[in-house]
Design a protein around this motif. Structure first.
Motif, mmCIF file in Angstrom:
data_model
loop_
_atom_site.group_PDB
_atom_site.id
_atom_site.type_symbol
_atom_site.label_atom_id
_atom_site.label_comp_id
_atom_site.label_asym_id
_atom_site.label_seq_id
_atom_site.Cartn_x
_atom_site.Cartn_y
_atom_site.Cartn_z
ATOM 1 N N LEU A 128 0.818 -1.218 0.000
ATOM 2 C CA LEU A 128 0.000 0.000 0.000
ATOM 3 C C LEU A 128 0.850 1.265 0.000
ATOM 4 N N ARG A 129 2.063 1.197 0.556
ATOM 5 C CA ARG A 129 2.942 2.371 0.532
ATOM 6 C C ARG A 129 3.237 2.798 -0.911
ATOM 7 N N PHE A 130 3.184 1.833 -1.834
ATOM 8 C CA PHE A 130 3.554 2.103 -3.224
ATOM 9 C C PHE A 130 2.347 2.446 -4.098
ATOM 10 N N LYS A 356 4.938 -1.721 -8.383
ATOM 11 C CA LYS A 356 5.941 -0.740 -7.956
ATOM 12 C C LYS A 356 6.795 -1.308 -6.817
ATOM 13 N N LEU A 357 6.162 -2.023 -5.925
ATOM 14 C CA LEU A 357 6.889 -2.651 -4.817
ATOM 15 C C LEU A 357 7.894 -3.670 -5.334
ATOM 16 N N ARG A 358 7.464 -4.506 -6.280
ATOM 17 C CA ARG A 358 8.376 -5.519 -6.845
ATOM 18 C C ARG A 358 9.586 -4.866 -7.499
ATOM 19 N N THR A 359 9.358 -3.790 -8.229
ATOM 20 C CA THR A 359 10.480 -3.104 -8.881
ATOM 21 C C THR A 359 11.478 -2.611 -7.837
ATOM 22 N N ALA A 360 10.958 -2.001 -6.759
ATOM 23 C CA ALA A 360 11.835 -1.471 -5.716
ATOM 24 C C ALA A 360 12.642 -2.575 -5.036
ATOM 25 N N ILE A 361 11.999 -3.720 -4.786
ATOM 26 C CA ILE A 361 12.668 -4.796 -4.049
ATOM 27 C C ILE A 361 13.612 -5.593 -4.929
ATOM 28 N N ALA A 363 14.512 -5.086 -8.429
ATOM 29 C CA ALA A 363 15.410 -4.370 -9.338
ATOM 30 C C ALA A 363 16.402 -3.530 -8.560
ATOM 31 N N GLY A 364 15.927 -2.933 -7.443
ATOM 32 C CA GLY A 364 16.817 -2.104 -6.630
ATOM 33 C C GLY A 364 17.174 -0.807 -7.335
ATOM 34 N N GLY A 365 17.966 -0.003 -6.675
ATOM 35 C CA GLY A 365 18.431 1.241 -7.264
ATOM 36 C C GLY A 365 17.354 2.285 -7.462
ATOM 37 N N VAL A 366 16.185 2.074 -6.856
ATOM 38 C CA VAL A 366 15.084 3.026 -7.010
ATOM 39 C C VAL A 366 15.186 4.085 -5.916
ATOM 40 N N GLU A 367 15.126 5.342 -6.322
ATOM 41 C CA GLU A 367 15.154 6.415 -5.318
ATOM 42 C C GLU A 367 13.929 6.298 -4.413
ATOM 43 N N ASP A 368 14.103 6.638 -3.146
ATOM 44 C CA ASP A 368 13.025 6.430 -2.178
ATOM 45 C C ASP A 368 12.822 7.659 -1.298
ATOM 46 N N PRO A 369 12.430 8.791 -1.920
ATOM 47 C CA PRO A 369 12.296 10.027 -1.137
ATOM 48 C C PRO A 369 11.167 9.971 -0.104
ATOM 49 N N LEU A 370 10.182 9.090 -0.326
ATOM 50 C CA LEU A 370 9.054 9.010 0.599
ATOM 51 C C LEU A 370 9.252 7.933 1.677
ATOM 52 N N GLY A 371 10.347 7.179 1.577
ATOM 53 C CA GLY A 371 10.559 6.110 2.553
ATOM 54 C C GLY A 371 9.554 4.982 2.383
ATOM 55 N N GLN A 372 9.293 4.587 1.140
ATOM 56 C CA GLN A 372 8.279 3.560 0.881
ATOM 57 C C GLN A 372 8.761 2.148 1.200
#
Length: 409
Positions: A128-130, A356-361, A363-372
Motif C-alpha cells: 500500500l505504501r507504493f 511498484k513494490l516488486r520493482t523497488a525490491i 530491481a533495486g536502485g530506485v530512489e526512495d524520497p518518501l521512505g516507501q
C-alpha cells in the motif's frame, strides 16, 4: 548486472501471483529463481509448473543448503513466518517477507534479534505504501499541506465476500494469524505509522464476533458437503474456481486443509468487529476500526493537522482494491475553502502498489524520497499494534506498545 539467487517458501495464491510468476517472467533480468518449498508438495509442484519448472524441494533446510540463495522470499502461513525468516538469516540470506512479518511480540523480538546477529536484512512487503493514492497522501503530509498532524481517523470495511473468506481459511484461528488486527490491519497500521512518522506508544482496543463464528445457527463442516447451501448467504463453491480447485481442493489429500470451512465453525476465535484507540510518541492520536461484514468494501480516513484537514478514501470493486471511480483527496484549508486533488487510478494489484513494490525490491536502485521501502522495524511496529490490541481486548485495559528500537541494527 549480477543476478541474485532467490528461493520461495510457501506456494499459495499470494506467493504465486505476487512473487513467483513475476520472478519467473518480468523480473528475470534481476532474479535467478532457484527453488520453491511448501509443506504441501502438490501446491509446490503446481507453482513450479507455472514458473518454468523451477526446482521443487521437500525440505526447507535442504533447499537453503543446496541453493545457497542470496534472498529467501517467505510467503507461508503467518504463524510460521518467524521460523523461515530466522533460519534464512542464520544461513546468511536476506529475507523478503510477506506481511505481516509475524503474529506476536515474542516472535517479533526473535526475528529482530536474529537479523541483528546475522547482519542480513529483512524487508517487509507493504504494497500500500507504493499505491499512488497512499503515496500522494504521504507527499501532501511531508510537504506541510495540513501542517503538523494531530489526529487520524481510519475506518476500514471488508465486504461479505472478501471479509467472510478470512473466516473460511486458516486465518480464522488466532493461533494461526493473530486475527485480522494482525493479518489484515498490519497494512493499515503501517500506512498510518508511515504517514505520521512516529512510533506507536500506547493503545486500548475492543473486539467482538458479531456475524461469524459459532452463532448458534444450523451449519455444516464445510461448504462442499453442507446441507444448508440453498439458504446460507456465505455458501461458496470453490470447485467453480479453477485455481481453488487445483491448488486447494485437489491438494487436500496431503495435509487435510480445507479452503471452504464453515464461517460459523466453533473453532473461529478471531474478531469480525474491531476498534483501536492509539497514541503515538509524537502525540498523534489514531481512532481505527475494522469490520468484516460490510455490504460494500473500502476505507475512509480523515487526517487533521494544524493548518487543515485531508478527507481521503476509496470504495472498491474487489479484494484487489480496484477503485470504483476517480480517486480524489479533499483538502480543507483553515479559511473554510477546499480543493479537490485528483490521483490517477492505476491498474494492477493493490491499486498499482504491487508492481511498484516488486520493482523497488527486486530491481533495486530506485530512489526512495518518501521512505516507501519497509524494513523489519516497520514490520515489527505494524504487527505489534495488532498484537498489543489483541492483548488489550483480552485484558480489558490500556497497554504500552513494546519499544523494539534497541533490537534493530
Amino acid at each position: 548486472m549480477t543476478k541474485k539467487k532467490y528461493v520461495i517458501v510457501g506456494a499459495g495464491g499470494r506467493s504465486l501471483y505476487m512473487f513467483a510468476k513475476p520472478m519467473a517472467t518480468e523480473l528475470q533480468e534481476y532474479v535467478d529463481f532457484k527453488g520453491v518449498f511448501d509443506t504441501n508438495q502438490t501446491r509446490a509442484r503446481l507453482l513450479s509448473e507455472e514458473c518454468g519448472r523451477v526446482p521443487v524441494y521437500n525440505d526447507f533446510h535442504h533447499m537453503l543448503g543446496e541453493v545457497k540463495p542470496d534472498v529467501v522470499v517467505v510467503a507461508t502461513t503467518d504463524y510460521t513466518h518467524h521460523q523461515y525468516i530466522i533460519e534464512s538469516l542464520e544461513a546468511g540470506c536476506d529475507v523478503v517477507s510477506e506481511k505481516p512479518m509475524t503474529i506476536d511480540e515474542e516472535k517479533t523480538r526473535a526475528i529482530l534479534e536474529a537479523e541483528r546477529k546475522s547482519g542480513k536484512k529483512v524487508t517487509v512487503t507493504f504494497n500500500l505504501r507504493f499505491a499512488p493514492y497512499f503515496s500522494k497522501i504521504k507527499e501532501l503530509i511531508m510537504s506541510g499541506t495540513i501542517g503538523e498532524v494531530h489526529h487520524v481517523h481510519l475506518e476500514w470495511f471488508l465486504d461479505r465476500d472478501h471479509g467472510a473468506d478470512y473466516f473460511r481459511r486458516w486465518h480464522s484461528e488466532m493461533k494461526n494469524s493473530g486475527g485480522l488486527l494482525v493479518h489484515k490491519s498490519t497494512h493499515h497500521f503501517d500506512i498510518i505509522n508511515w504517514w505520521v512518522d512516529s512510533r506507536p506508544k500506547q493503545l486500548q482496543a475492543f473486539g467482538a464476533r458479531q456475524v461469524y463464528g459459532d452463532q448458534g445457527q444450523p451449519k455444516g463442516e464445510r461448504c462442499m458437503t453442507c446441507e444448508y447451501t440453498a439458504t446460507c448467504e456465505f455458501y461458496k463453491d470453490i470447485t467453480q474456481d479453477p485455481f481453488m480447485t487445483k491448488y486447494y481442493a485437489e491438494a487436500e489429500h496431503e495435509d487435510g486443509y480445507w479452503r471452504d470451512r464453515c464461517v460459523f465453525d466453533e473453532r473461529v476465535d478471531i474478531y469480525d468487529t474491531m476498534s483501536v484507540n492509539l497514541q503515538y510518541e509524537n502525540g498523534v492520536f489514531l481512532n481505527y476500526s475494522l469490520v468484516a461484514y460490510s455490504p460494500y468494501e473500502g476505507w475512509r480516513a480523515t487526517i487533521n493537522g494544524s493548518k487543515g484537514r485531508l478527507e481521503v478514501g476509496n470504495i472498491y470493486r474487489d479484494a484487489n482494491m480496484s477503485a470504483v471511480g476517480v480517486d480524489t483527496i479533499k483538502h480543507y484549508k483553515l479559511d473554510g475553502t477546499s480543493e479537490l486533488i485528483e490521483v490517477s487510478a492505476q491498474m494492477g494489484g493493490h491499486g498499482g502498489g504491487d508492481a511498484k513494490l516488486r520493482t523497488a525490491i527486486f530491481a533495486g536502485g530506485v530512489e526512495d524520497p518518501l521512505g516507501q521501502q519497509a524494513d523489519s522495524l516497520a514490520g515489527a511496529y505494524s504487527c505489534l499494534i495488532g498484537a498489543t490490541a489483541n492483548r488489550s481486548i483480552a485484558e480489558g485495559k490500556l497497554l504500552q506498545v513494546p519499544d523494539f528500537r534497541l533490537l534493530h541494527h
